[in-house]
Each structure stands twice: as C-alpha cells, then as structure tokens.
Design a protein around this motif. Structure first.
Motif, short mmCIF file in Angstrom:
data_model
loop_
_atom_site.label_atom_id
_atom_site.label_comp_id
_atom_site.label_asym_id
_atom_site.label_seq_id
_atom_site.Cartn_x
_atom_site.Cartn_y
_atom_site.Cartn_z
N LYS A 67 59.71 2.13 82.05
CA LYS A 67 60.84 2.94 81.60
C LYS A 67 60.85 4.04 82.86
O LYS A 67 62.01 4.48 83.25
CB LYS A 67 60.67 3.92 80.50
N ASP A 68 59.84 4.58 83.50
CA ASP A 68 59.89 5.46 84.47
C ASP A 68 60.52 4.87 85.80
O ASP A 68 61.25 5.55 86.33
CB ASP A 68 58.48 6.05 84.65
N ARG A 126 64.37 4.68 85.28
CA ARG A 126 64.71 6.05 85.45
C ARG A 126 64.58 6.37 87.18
O ARG A 126 65.81 6.84 87.62
CB ARG A 126 63.94 6.98 84.87
#
Length: 200
Positions: free
Chosen positions: A154-155, A158
């Motif tokens: 997820k990081d 992003r």
C-alpha cells in the motif's frame, strides 16, 4: 540505448486501454523500451480540480462515441463495462507487485486487466476479478492475494502515485519521453514525429 518511454495509465481510462495497444509498436520504431506505470487518477484529479470525463456533461457523451470509434479503427475488442468507471486500487497494487518481480510479466498482466475490463466487461474494481485475471495470466493468485493485504505494498503504491504527480502526470494515458510530456492517445502521432526528428 536511448532512455525508455514512460507510460502512465489508469485502468479506468478507456483511452489508456487504446494506448496500451499502440505504445509498444511506436517505441520499437525508435529502438526504445517502454516502462509501464499504473497509477490512480483520483489524487491527480483532486490536485487539478478535474472530474472523471464520464460524468461531465457533453464530454461524457462525446467519449461514449469516440472510444468505440477508436477501437474500431485499431481493431480492438471493446465493450462499455458496467460499472464504469471503477476504483482500480487492487489492480494497480497488483501490477506494481508483479512489476517489482518480473516487469515483462507485469506488462502482460496489465494488458490482460485492460482486456478483461474494456474487452470483456469484467469488473476489475473487484479484487476477486483482479485475482482471477492474475491466475489466467499464470501468476500465483494466492501469493498475490496475500500481498494485497501487505501495508508495505500500500505504501509502495502511494509512493508511486506521488512520484507521478511530482513529474506532472495528471491524466491517462500520459507519456514522458526524455522528460518531454505528452498527454492523451491522440498525441501518439505527435510523439512519433518528435522521436523521429529529435524534437523541435
């Protein structure tokens, strides 16, 4: 070797779907590779104050006519999927995960996801459909399912979207050629000429 062409695309973009079939032959004519960058247009639209074209008066109606016409021109399978557009977070995360391991396989996967959505009308906004396409492409769907729950991915996603925004990417398809930006599938002929002439 010259620097690769950077291709930024959102899976909900029908113009990105067309570009995904056209960019590699163009790049090959100029002895270039293509680096595929799946992105999420939501943050770019928020930053630019834009909204999805499908919901815009006049423009949305034009797109409904224009995209099938483009696909007929390039002999691409096409159906308007329902729902349209969809959130493509799982598809983008999955593509990034595959790309970190096997960039060539990630390109095959990206094309398969696009084909599933705009060719077959499958809702790739659903994680289950993303995993099904992954399995059909020869990927380990169970490993991918686990990876999609990983905060590190997820990081990573992003950060990839933030990096695209810092480069000025605001739409799909969007191309960078030696730091020269080109937005839209209709700019591919111009980009082709730019590469042939070495710019102007």
């Amino acid at each position: 070797m010259p620097e690769p062409i950077d291709f930024y695309f959102d899976y909900s973009s029908p113009y990105g779907y067309v570009a995904a079939h056209l960019i590699e032959p163009l790049a090959q004519r100029h002895i270039r590779e293509v680096t595929w960058h799946p992105i999420l247009l939501g943050p770019a639209m928020k930053l630019s104050g834009n909204t999805p074209m499908a919901g815009q008066p006049l423009k949305g109606a034009y797109m409904r006519q224009d995209v099938p016409r483009l696909c007929r021109r390039y002999r691409l399978p096409f159906t308007w999927p329902e729902p349209f557009p969809v959130a493509t977070v799982a598809a983008v995360r999955a593509t990034i995960w595959v790309g970190d391991r096997d960039p060539a396989l990630a390109v095959r996967f990206a094309k398969a996801l696009y084909r599933a959505y705009f060719g077959d009308g499958r809702n790739i906004g659903e994680t289950e459909q993303v995993l099904a396409v992954a399995a059909e492409t020869g990927l380990d769907a169970a490993a991918l399912a686990a990876a999609l729950q990983d905060p590190a991915l997820k990081d990573r996603t992003r950060a990839a979207v933030d990096a695209a925004l810092k480069l000025g990417v605001f739409g799909s398809p969007f191309f960078l050629v030696d730091e020269e930006p080109f937005w839209g599938v209709d700019r591919l002929p111009l980009m082709d000429e730019w590469l042939a002439r070495g710019g102007w």
